[in-house]
Scaffold this motif. Structure first.
Motif, PDB file in Angstrom:
ATOM      1  N   GLY A  91       6.632  -2.545 -29.565  1.00  0.00           N
ATOM      2  CA  GLY A  91       7.098  -3.962 -29.815  1.00  0.00           C
ATOM      3  C   GLY A  91       7.357  -3.904 -31.176  1.00  0.00           C
ATOM      4  O   GLY A  91       7.268  -2.878 -32.023  1.00  0.00           O
ATOM      5  N   LEU A  93       9.568  -5.673 -34.691  1.00  0.00           N
ATOM      6  CA  LEU A  93      11.022  -5.414 -35.156  1.00  0.00           C
ATOM      7  C   LEU A  93      11.447  -3.997 -35.686  1.00  0.00           C
ATOM      8  O   LEU A  93      10.494  -3.037 -36.174  1.00  0.00           O
ATOM      9  CB  LEU A  93      11.241  -6.468 -36.680  1.00  0.00           C
ATOM     10  CG  LEU A  93      11.326  -7.791 -36.353  1.00  0.00           C
ATOM     11  CD1 LEU A  93      11.556  -8.506 -37.688  1.00  0.00           C
ATOM     12  CD2 LEU A  93      12.603  -8.361 -35.517  1.00  0.00           C
ATOM     13  N   GLN A 115      16.239  -0.468 -25.031  1.00  0.00           N
ATOM     14  CA  GLN A 115      15.893  -1.787 -24.423  1.00  0.00           C
ATOM     15  C   GLN A 115      15.192  -1.572 -23.113  1.00  0.00           C
ATOM     16  O   GLN A 115      14.190  -2.246 -22.761  1.00  0.00           O
ATOM     17  CB  GLN A 115      17.059  -2.538 -24.437  1.00  0.00           C
ATOM     18  CG  GLN A 115      17.047  -3.886 -23.974  1.00  0.00           C
ATOM     19  CD  GLN A 115      18.141  -4.794 -24.064  1.00  0.00           C
ATOM     20  OE1 GLN A 115      19.000  -4.826 -22.812  1.00  0.00           O
ATOM     21  NE2 GLN A 115      18.358  -5.418 -25.154  1.00  0.00           N
ATOM     22  N   ASP A 120      10.115  -4.638 -25.437  1.00  0.00           N
ATOM     23  CA  ASP A 120       9.391  -5.487 -26.584  1.00  0.00           C
ATOM     24  C   ASP A 120       9.890  -5.139 -27.975  1.00  0.00           C
ATOM     25  O   ASP A 120       9.334  -5.981 -28.891  1.00  0.00           O
ATOM     26  CB  ASP A 120       7.885  -5.620 -26.646  1.00  0.00           C
ATOM     27  CG  ASP A 120       7.509  -6.363 -25.390  1.00  0.00           C
ATOM     28  OD1 ASP A 120       8.164  -7.399 -24.740  1.00  0.00           O
ATOM     29  OD2 ASP A 120       6.463  -5.959 -24.610  1.00  0.00           O
ATOM     30  N   GLU A 122      12.458  -5.486 -30.852  1.00  0.00           N
ATOM     31  CA  GLU A 122      13.509  -6.017 -31.202  1.00  0.00           C
ATOM     32  C   GLU A 122      14.245  -5.418 -32.216  1.00  0.00           C
ATOM     33  O   GLU A 122      13.684  -5.376 -33.426  1.00  0.00           O
ATOM     34  CB  GLU A 122      13.324  -7.587 -31.621  1.00  0.00           C
ATOM     35  CG  GLU A 122      14.410  -8.413 -32.230  1.00  0.00           C
ATOM     36  CD  GLU A 122      13.812  -9.864 -32.302  1.00  0.00           C
ATOM     37  OE1 GLU A 122      14.778 -10.362 -32.947  1.00  0.00           O
ATOM     38  OE2 GLU A 122      12.662 -10.035 -32.240  1.00  0.00           O
TER      39      GLU A 122
END
Length: 294
Positions: A91, A93, A115, A120, A122
């Protein structure tokens, strides 16, 4: 001003209502708890607990600091959880960049797979020229970039490593009614009378200029158009021809024809660039990019 361990001790004493019970829970001595609370009260400017016949309880100042201590400890706990997820590649950024034609099909295919595999994570995606992307990797602003050695070589950046992703042949886009549109494969010398759509400015050497020199001519005219949609529009109108990477073939309009070129030098190398210590999610995306070109 306040140490995290001291705030944690404050919360524990408030929960247990006793220095002794707090000492047992935290594996401190009772005297160590008393000293640390005294230090905390000194830093706070006054008492934080009411001393009762049996135990202690927060006074108004203590309740105020206790409220903030809970917020601080909760934020730190969430930060630890988020960092654990980020470091595990599950997960957080992920900042990535790519040059324009990589964003037509290659990068979206890999991001779709990421994805699915890491829902999770981004992704914050940016588009830019290779030189800019390499600089941003070196500055720590990007976690991964898809770059190429076109039109004038692959630049370097401190702390950035690159690995070859694929070879990308450069074709020529012609209007469908062009006299050579049905040729399939062309020698560049057959296009010596054409105007060329190109976005590179300045005096730096380009792959097109080098290839034309090898074919024994200089382009009679170069039209500077930066965006691919503009280049395609000019070609469709019969105003010139353009080199188009095979990565961009999916986006070529139906009214244009792509022909291969015999010059083996009309090829660029696409690379994945990573910082010296890449995030696990960046390594996962690198692998998915490799899968996308297989």
């Amino acid at each position: 001003m306040f140490e995290i361990d001291a705030l944690r001790l404050l919360v524990t004493v408030a929960e247990t209502g006793s220095f002794t019970k707090a000492a047992v829970r935290l594996n401190y001595t009772q005297s160590a708890v008393s000293r640390r609370i005294a230090t905390l009260e000194h830093q706070a400017g006054g008492p934080l607990f009411e001393r009762l016949p049996r135990g202690v309880r927060l006074n108004p100042a203590g309740r105020t600091l206790h409220r903030h201590a809970l917020e601080v400890l909760d934020r730190l706990s969430r930060a630890r959880r988020e960092l654990a997820v980020l470091q595990a590649g599950q997960g957080g950024l992920l900042h990535m960049g790519a040059f324009s034609t990589a964003n037509i099909s290659l990068v979206p295919t890999a991001l779709r797979a990421l994805q699915d595999a890491r829902p999770d994570v981004e992704v914050v995606a940016v588009e830019g020229r290779t030189g800019t992307l390499m600089e941003r990797l070196g500055d720590g602003a990007l976690d991964l970039a898809v770059v190429s050695d076109y039109p004038s070589g692959l630049p370097s950046a401190d702390g950035v490593t690159t690995s070859v992703l694929c070879q990308d042949d450069l074709c020529v886009a012609l209007p469908s009614g062009h006299r050579l549109a049905g040729s399939g494969t062309l020698d560049l010398s057959e296009l010596r009378e054409e105007a060329w759509l190109q976005d590179a400015y300045g005096d730096r050497p380009t792959m097109l200029a080098d290839a034309c020199a090898r074919a024994g001519f200089t382009p009679r005219k170069v039209i500077r158009i930066a965006e691919w949609t503009g280049k395609f529009g000019y070609v469709a109108a019969g105003l010139g021809v353009a080199l188009v990477p095979s990565l961009a073939a999916w986006a070529v309009p139906d009214e244009l024809v792509l022909c291969r070129l015999t010059d083996p030098g009309l090829r660029r190398t696409v690379h994945v660039a990573l910082p010296a210590v890449p995030l696990p999610a960046a390594l996962k995306l690198r692998d998915l990019l490799r899968d996308a070109v297989d």
